[in-house]
Design a protein around this motif. Structure first.
Motif, short mmCIF file in Angstrom:
data_model
loop_
_atom_site.label_atom_id
_atom_site.label_comp_id
_atom_site.label_asym_id
_atom_site.label_seq_id
_atom_site.Cartn_x
_atom_site.Cartn_y
_atom_site.Cartn_z
N LEU A 203 15.42 13.95 -10.74
CA LEU A 203 13.99 13.16 -10.65
C LEU A 203 13.39 13.54 -10.28
O LEU A 203 12.57 13.57 -9.45
CB LEU A 203 14.97 11.61 -10.33
N ALA A 204 14.27 14.33 -8.36
CA ALA A 204 13.40 15.01 -7.30
C ALA A 204 12.47 15.84 -7.78
O ALA A 204 11.24 15.95 -7.05
CB ALA A 204 14.18 15.43 -6.79
N ALA A 205 12.67 16.60 -9.37
CA ALA A 205 11.62 17.37 -9.55
C ALA A 205 10.56 17.03 -9.71
O ALA A 205 9.22 17.36 -9.61
CB ALA A 205 12.68 18.08 -10.26
N LEU A 206 10.59 15.77 -10.40
CA LEU A 206 9.61 15.31 -11.32
C LEU A 206 8.98 14.40 -10.11
O LEU A 206 7.49 14.47 -10.33
CB LEU A 206 10.20 14.43 -12.10
N TYR A 207 9.29 13.99 -9.14
CA TYR A 207 8.51 13.16 -8.33
C TYR A 207 7.99 14.22 -7.15
O TYR A 207 6.37 14.09 -6.65
CB TYR A 207 9.63 13.04 -7.67
N PRO B 270 0.81 -1.38 0.19
CA PRO B 270 -0.01 -0.13 0.16
C PRO B 270 0.62 1.54 0.13
O PRO B 270 0.17 2.53 -0.31
CB PRO B 270 -0.63 -0.16 1.24
N GLN B 271 2.30 0.86 0.67
CA GLN B 271 3.08 2.83 0.44
C GLN B 271 4.42 1.79 0.07
O GLN B 271 4.50 1.09 -0.04
CB GLN B 271 3.16 2.73 2.05
N LEU B 272 4.47 2.76 -1.10
CA LEU B 272 5.98 2.95 -1.59
C LEU B 272 6.80 4.36 -1.31
O LEU B 272 6.34 5.16 -0.81
CB LEU B 272 5.39 3.85 -3.19
N ILE B 273 7.93 3.59 -1.14
CA ILE B 273 9.49 4.05 -0.79
C ILE B 273 10.21 4.61 -1.98
O ILE B 273 10.40 3.44 -2.74
CB ILE B 273 9.99 4.29 0.57
N PHE B 274 10.76 5.48 -2.20
CA PHE B 274 12.11 5.51 -3.60
C PHE B 274 13.22 6.86 -3.54
O PHE B 274 12.26 7.91 -2.19
CB PHE B 274 11.06 6.06 -4.80
N GLY B 275 13.82 6.82 -4.07
CA GLY B 275 15.10 8.23 -2.90
C GLY B 275 15.30 8.00 -4.12
O GLY B 275 15.90 7.49 -5.65
N THR B 276 16.32 9.04 -4.57
CA THR B 276 17.41 9.80 -5.59
C THR B 276 18.80 10.91 -5.41
O THR B 276 18.00 11.63 -4.16
CB THR B 276 16.08 10.52 -6.84
N ASN B 277 19.44 10.99 -5.85
CA ASN B 277 20.45 11.55 -5.62
C ASN B 277 20.29 13.23 -7.11
O ASN B 277 21.21 13.45 -6.82
CB ASN B 277 21.93 11.62 -5.25
N SER B 278 19.38 12.40 -8.15
CA SER B 278 19.68 13.08 -9.25
C SER B 278 17.94 14.50 -8.80
O SER B 278 16.67 14.35 -8.71
CB SER B 278 18.98 12.38 -9.97
N VAL B 279 18.50 15.77 -8.77
CA VAL B 279 17.32 16.63 -8.47
C VAL B 279 16.45 17.05 -9.84
O VAL B 279 15.44 17.43 -9.65
CB VAL B 279 18.72 18.22 -8.39
N ASP C 195 18.88 15.37 2.17
CA ASP C 195 20.44 14.96 2.81
C ASP C 195 21.31 15.72 1.89
O ASP C 195 20.88 16.24 1.26
CB ASP C 195 20.57 13.51 3.57
N TYR C 196 22.60 15.53 2.11
CA TYR C 196 23.89 16.54 2.39
C TYR C 196 25.05 14.97 2.08
O TYR C 196 24.96 14.65 3.50
CB TYR C 196 24.40 17.06 1.84
N LEU C 197 24.67 14.17 0.58
CA LEU C 197 25.55 12.82 0.72
C LEU C 197 27.12 12.64 -0.19
O LEU C 197 26.32 13.25 -1.31
CB LEU C 197 25.12 11.81 0.89
N ASN C 198 28.11 12.33 0.26
CA ASN C 198 28.93 12.71 -1.50
C ASN C 198 28.54 14.10 -1.86
O ASN C 198 28.88 13.36 -3.13
CB ASN C 198 28.76 11.40 -1.93
N HIS C 199 28.92 15.12 -1.31
CA HIS C 199 28.45 16.09 -2.27
C HIS C 199 27.23 16.24 -3.16
O HIS C 199 27.41 17.48 -4.04
CB HIS C 199 30.04 16.65 -3.36
N LYS C 200 26.19 15.73 -3.15
CA LYS C 200 25.49 15.59 -3.78
C LYS C 200 24.45 16.08 -2.61
O LYS C 200 24.10 15.46 -1.52
CB LYS C 200 25.21 14.83 -4.30
N GLN C 201 22.86 16.24 -3.22
CA GLN C 201 21.61 16.62 -2.16
C GLN C 201 20.56 15.38 -2.34
O GLN C 201 21.37 14.38 -3.79
CB GLN C 201 20.49 17.44 -3.02
N THR C 202 20.37 14.32 -1.43
CA THR C 202 20.01 13.39 -1.61
C THR C 202 17.83 13.59 -1.15
O THR C 202 17.91 14.41 -0.73
CB THR C 202 20.38 12.59 -1.04
N PHE C 203 17.37 13.12 -1.80
CA PHE C 203 15.54 12.73 -0.90
C PHE C 203 15.24 11.89 -1.40
O PHE C 203 15.29 10.44 -1.84
CB PHE C 203 14.95 13.72 -2.88
N ILE C 204 14.31 11.46 -0.24
CA ILE C 204 13.46 10.04 -0.28
C ILE C 204 11.93 10.73 0.22
O ILE C 204 11.50 10.79 1.00
CB ILE C 204 13.86 9.63 1.09
N PHE C 205 11.09 9.92 -0.95
CA PHE C 205 9.47 10.30 -0.84
C PHE C 205 9.24 9.08 -0.60
O PHE C 205 9.27 7.87 -0.61
CB PHE C 205 9.85 10.97 -2.09
#
Length: 302
Positions: free
Chosen positions: A134-138, A123-132, A150-160
């Motif tokens: 893809l994050a904009a699309l999500y 019923p519930q989905l989870i997904f992440g990306t370090n691509s801005v 978050d910020y990991l390895n010099h990149k923004q990360t996003f968990i949705f």
């Protein structure tokens, strides 16, 4: 002669090797072989070539949290996930570079994602990306919730996260959203709360000392339209999920998606450790959610 793309779940060792190689070339991530073998791997083929794919995972260990959340936040995120409805993670998503601008195949791949989530997801989905990008699309999808940034390895990360029942609508939004990229201005809202022991004054200080000079340089270089720092006065109370916010203003999506992070850190804060500055920020403020919005109309903004 028409060639129709093919969508299938793959289990063959050679096919998984091809999938893993393609995903590494597209993302730079090496994935443990066990992860592929213990979860559902899906691939899309065209003319006999693999052109895209993704993995649906339901194990106790979520690669999304392992890859896109820092150590200090990961345990709390696991607790949040475990206390809610069962989650299926959609990860290792990739699309061959020469396919990304092919509207027909792009559409087909995203429909395959929607179908697999509907047919095999919980019923519930989870997904992440370090691509801005893809994050904009999500972020454009109506029921998608930013669980953590978050910020990991010099990149923004996003968990949705988001409900499975809305995945088809979400995919439709993703497919429509790029058509709006070049229209109007883009507003990115970031909402923050103060962790235990930190104050609003602490947050304001890191914004002014670390981030404002960076954004000022971006504005001066024409890479950003404006930056605004907000403090919430009303309403107030323990139930409020955030007490501070920033707004980043861009001319269009192309400007928003352009890479800038590491380059401007070095330019504005030469000789300083970028990771330490990020940790200094995270010690006094927590990003609760982010929103990407398009300005559709206005009266007084030139």
């Amino acid at each position: 002669m028409l060639h129709f793309p093919k969508f299938t779940q793959i289990r063959n060792s050679n096919e998984i090797d091809v999938f893993a190689g393609n995903y590494f070339r597209c993302s730079g991530f090496n994935v443990n072989r066990d992860y592929y073998e213990t979860n559902q791997v899906f691939a899309i083929y065209c003319h006999g070539n693999m052109i895209g794919g993704f993995v649906l995972g339901t194990g106790e260990t979520l690669r999304t949290l392992e890859v896109f959340a820092s150590n200090e936040h990961r345990d709390n995120l696991y607790r949040q996930v475990q206390e809610s409805k069962p989650h299926t993670e959609m990860c290792c998503f990739w699309m061959a570079p020469d396919i990304r601008k092919n509207t027909r195949l792009n559409f087909f791949i995203w429909l395959c994602v929607a179908y697999a989530l509907w047919a095999y997801g919980t019923p519930q989905l989870i997904f992440g990306t370090n691509s801005v990008r893809l994050a904009a699309l999500y972020s454009a999808t109506p029921k998608c919730h930013l669980l953590h940034g978050d910020y990991l390895n010099h990149k923004q990360t996003f968990i949705f996260t988001g409900p499975r029942k809305d995945c088809l609508v979400g995919v439709a939004q993703i497919l429509i959203f790029p058509e709006e990229w070049e229209k109007g201005k883009v507003l990115v809202f970031n909402y923050f709360s103060s962790p235990a022991g930190a104050t609003r004054a602490d947050h304001i200080k890191v914004e002014r000392d670390i981030w404002k000079p960076i954004h000022a340089a971006r504005v001066k270089d024409g890479k950003m339209k404006a930056w605004i720092l907000y403090e919430m006065e009303f309403p107030f109370g323990a139930s409020m999920p955030y007490n501070m916010a920033t707004a980043d203003v861009y001319t269009d999506m192309k400007e928003y998606l352009a890479p800038w992070f590491e380059g401007y850190f070095k330019k504005v804060h030469p000789g300083k450790d970028m990771n330490q500055l990020i940790q200094q920020t995270q010690a006094v403020t927590t990003l609760q959610k982010g929103e990407v919005r398009m300005i559709l109309d206005r009266l007084d903004w030139k």
